[in-house]
Design a protein around this motif. Structure first.
Motif, PDB file in Angstrom:
ATOM      1  N   VAL A  31      64.593 -75.858  15.195  1.00  0.00           N
ATOM      2  CA  VAL A  31      65.946 -76.057  15.702  1.00  0.00           C
ATOM      3  C   VAL A  31      65.962 -77.203  16.708  1.00  0.00           C
ATOM      4  N   SER A  32      64.947 -77.276  17.570  1.00  0.00           N
ATOM      5  CA  SER A  32      64.868 -78.374  18.537  1.00  0.00           C
ATOM      6  C   SER A  32      64.808 -79.714  17.812  1.00  0.00           C
ATOM      7  N   ARG A  33      64.033 -79.781  16.744  1.00  0.00           N
ATOM      8  CA  ARG A  33      63.939 -81.023  15.981  1.00  0.00           C
ATOM      9  C   ARG A  33      65.277 -81.366  15.333  1.00  0.00           C
ATOM     10  N   THR A  34      65.966 -80.356  14.813  1.00  0.00           N
ATOM     11  CA  THR A  34      67.272 -80.589  14.195  1.00  0.00           C
ATOM     12  C   THR A  34      68.269 -81.106  15.225  1.00  0.00           C
ATOM     13  N   VAL A  35      68.251 -80.508  16.415  1.00  0.00           N
ATOM     14  CA  VAL A  35      69.153 -80.938  17.484  1.00  0.00           C
ATOM     15  C   VAL A  35      68.864 -82.388  17.868  1.00  0.00           C
ATOM     16  N   ALA A  36      67.579 -82.730  18.021  1.00  0.00           N
ATOM     17  CA  ALA A  36      67.214 -84.095  18.393  1.00  0.00           C
ATOM     18  C   ALA A  36      67.603 -85.089  17.304  1.00  0.00           C
ATOM     19  N   ASP A  37      67.371 -84.736  16.047  1.00  0.00           N
ATOM     20  CA  ASP A  37      67.716 -85.627  14.944  1.00  0.00           C
ATOM     21  C   ASP A  37      69.223 -85.851  14.870  1.00  0.00           C
ATOM     22  N   SER A  38      69.984 -84.774  15.072  1.00  0.00           N
ATOM     23  CA  SER A  38      71.434 -84.890  15.051  1.00  0.00           C
ATOM     24  C   SER A  38      71.923 -85.764  16.198  1.00  0.00           C
ATOM     25  N   SER A  71      73.227 -91.379  27.911  1.00  0.00           N
ATOM     26  CA  SER A  71      73.613 -91.319  26.506  1.00  0.00           C
ATOM     27  C   SER A  71      72.925 -90.158  25.799  1.00  0.00           C
ATOM     28  N   GLY A  72      71.635 -89.980  26.086  1.00  0.00           N
ATOM     29  CA  GLY A  72      70.906 -88.863  25.493  1.00  0.00           C
ATOM     30  C   GLY A  72      71.432 -87.528  25.958  1.00  0.00           C
ATOM     31  N   ALA A  73      71.767 -87.443  27.253  1.00  0.00           N
ATOM     32  CA  ALA A  73      72.300 -86.196  27.791  1.00  0.00           C
ATOM     33  C   ALA A  73      73.629 -85.845  27.139  1.00  0.00           C
ATOM     34  N   LEU A  98      64.402 -88.314  22.178  1.00  0.00           N
ATOM     35  CA  LEU A  98      65.309 -87.203  22.469  1.00  0.00           C
ATOM     36  C   LEU A  98      64.568 -85.869  22.472  1.00  0.00           C
ATOM     37  N   ARG A  99      63.538 -85.746  21.644  1.00  0.00           N
ATOM     38  CA  ARG A  99      62.737 -84.517  21.659  1.00  0.00           C
ATOM     39  C   ARG A  99      62.016 -84.364  22.994  1.00  0.00           C
ATOM     40  N   LYS A 100      61.592 -85.491  23.591  1.00  0.00           N
ATOM     41  CA  LYS A 100      60.957 -85.436  24.908  1.00  0.00           C
ATOM     42  C   LYS A 100      61.983 -85.155  26.003  1.00  0.00           C
ATOM     43  N   MET A 101      63.215 -85.595  25.775  1.00  0.00           N
ATOM     44  CA  MET A 101      64.265 -85.396  26.763  1.00  0.00           C
ATOM     45  C   MET A 101      64.769 -83.957  26.776  1.00  0.00           C
ATOM     46  N   LEU A 102      64.754 -83.307  25.627  1.00  0.00           N
ATOM     47  CA  LEU A 102      65.309 -81.952  25.502  1.00  0.00           C
ATOM     48  C   LEU A 102      64.758 -80.969  26.539  1.00  0.00           C
ATOM     49  N   PRO A 103      63.429 -80.823  26.689  1.00  0.00           N
ATOM     50  CA  PRO A 103      62.951 -79.826  27.664  1.00  0.00           C
ATOM     51  C   PRO A 103      63.315 -80.170  29.098  1.00  0.00           C
ATOM     52  N   LEU A 104      63.394 -81.458  29.428  1.00  0.00           N
ATOM     53  CA  LEU A 104      63.771 -81.850  30.780  1.00  0.00           C
ATOM     54  C   LEU A 104      65.219 -81.478  31.062  1.00  0.00           C
ATOM     55  N   LEU A 105      66.095 -81.747  30.096  1.00  0.00           N
ATOM     56  CA  LEU A 105      67.492 -81.359  30.262  1.00  0.00           C
ATOM     57  C   LEU A 105      67.646 -79.844  30.306  1.00  0.00           C
ATOM     58  N   ALA A 106      66.856 -79.133  29.493  1.00  0.00           N
ATOM     59  CA  ALA A 106      66.909 -77.668  29.499  1.00  0.00           C
ATOM     60  C   ALA A 106      66.533 -77.123  30.870  1.00  0.00           C
TER      61      ALA A 106
END
Length: 206
Positions: free
Chosen positions: A96-103, A29-31, A115-123
Motif C-alpha cells: 500500500v505504501s508503494r501504491t501511495v508513493a507511485d500515485s 509538493s511531496g507533502a 516519495l517512499r523515503k518521504m512517507l515515513p517522515l511525514l507519517a
C-alpha cells in the motif's frame, strides 16, 4: 490553514528537505501529494477504534506520540523506523505504501523512490502533531482547538473535512477537506477518504 502549511510553519518541511537532500519546494509538493493518503489511513484507524477518537489517541501514543514530531524537527538525521511502523499500522502493508508513493509521483512529478523515503517522515510528523493535540499540547497553530480529546476532535474534524466534535468529526465526509483541488481529485467518490480512491484506481481496493 491546511496541514501542509502547519507542518511548514513548524519547520517540519524544512526538516524533511534536509533529511532527504531536496528543496523545501519539493518537500512541500511531496507533502501535498502524500498527506491525503496518510490522513485517509488515520481516518480508517479512527473509524476502527471502538472508543473512536479516544481510542485513536491511545494508538497515537503507542506509536510514539509527540516525540515523533520532535525527532523529525531535531537537527539530527531522522531515523525513519518509527515512521515505517506508523505506515504499517495505517496502511497495513508495504504494498500500500508503494501504491501511495507511485500515485503521488504521477501527480507531483517527483520520483516515487523519493516519495517512499518521504512517507515515513511525514507519517511521524502527522502522528506527533495529532498526539500533541490529544495531549493538549499545541506546538503548531491550533486556533479554536481546546486541550485533550476536544482538541484532537477539532483537529481531526478539520483535517478530515468533517465536523469539529466527536467521532463523527473523524469520519466526516467532506470531499476535499483541507486539500483543495488535489483532495477533491483524489477523493473521486466523495467519501472523504483519498486512500480508498488511490487503492481503487490502482486496482488494489480492499
Amino acid at each position: 490553514m491546511n496541514l501542509t502549511d502547519l507542518l511548514a510553519q513548524a519547520g517540519g518541511l524544512q526538516s524533511v528537505a534536509r533529511d532527504l537532500g531536496i528543496s523545501e519546494a519539493q518537500a512541500a509538493s511531496g507533502a501535498e501529494a502524500l498527506l491525503p493518503a496518510i490522513m485517509g489511513g488515520m481516518k480508517k484507524q479512527a473509524q476502527a477504534q471502538p472508543a473512536g477518537l479516544e481510542g485513536l489517541g491511545g494508538l497515537l501514543g503507542q506509536l510514539g506520540g509527540g516525540s515523533l514530531l520532535d525527532q523529525v524537527l531535531s537537527p539530527q538525521p531522522t531515523d525513519p523506523s518509527q515512521g515505517n511502523a506508523v505506515l504499517g499500522q495505517i496502511f497495513g502493508s508495504k504494498d500500500v505504501s508503494r501504491t501511495v508513493a507511485d500515485s503521488a509521483a504521477s501527480r507531483s512529478g517527483l520520483d516515487s523512490g523519493l516519495l517512499r523515503k518521504m512517507l515515513p517522515l511525514l507519517a511521524m510528523l502527522v502522528t506527533g502533531y495529532m498526539a500533541r493535540q490529544a495531549g493538549g499540547g499545541q506546538p503548531l497553530e491550533t486556533a479554536g482547538s481546546g486541550p485533550g480529546l476536544g482538541g484532537l476532535a477539532g483537529s481531526l474534524g478539520g483535517l478530515f473535512g468533517g465536523r469539529s466534535t466527536g467521532t463523527a468529526g473523524a469520519g466526516g465526509a467532506g470531499a476535499a477537506g483541507p486539500w483543495g483541488g488535489l483532495g477533491a481529485m483524489l477523493d473521486a467518490n466523495g467519501d472523504g477518504n483519498a486512500l480508498d480512491d488511490i487503492l481503487r484506481m490502482a486496482g488494489g481496493s480492499r
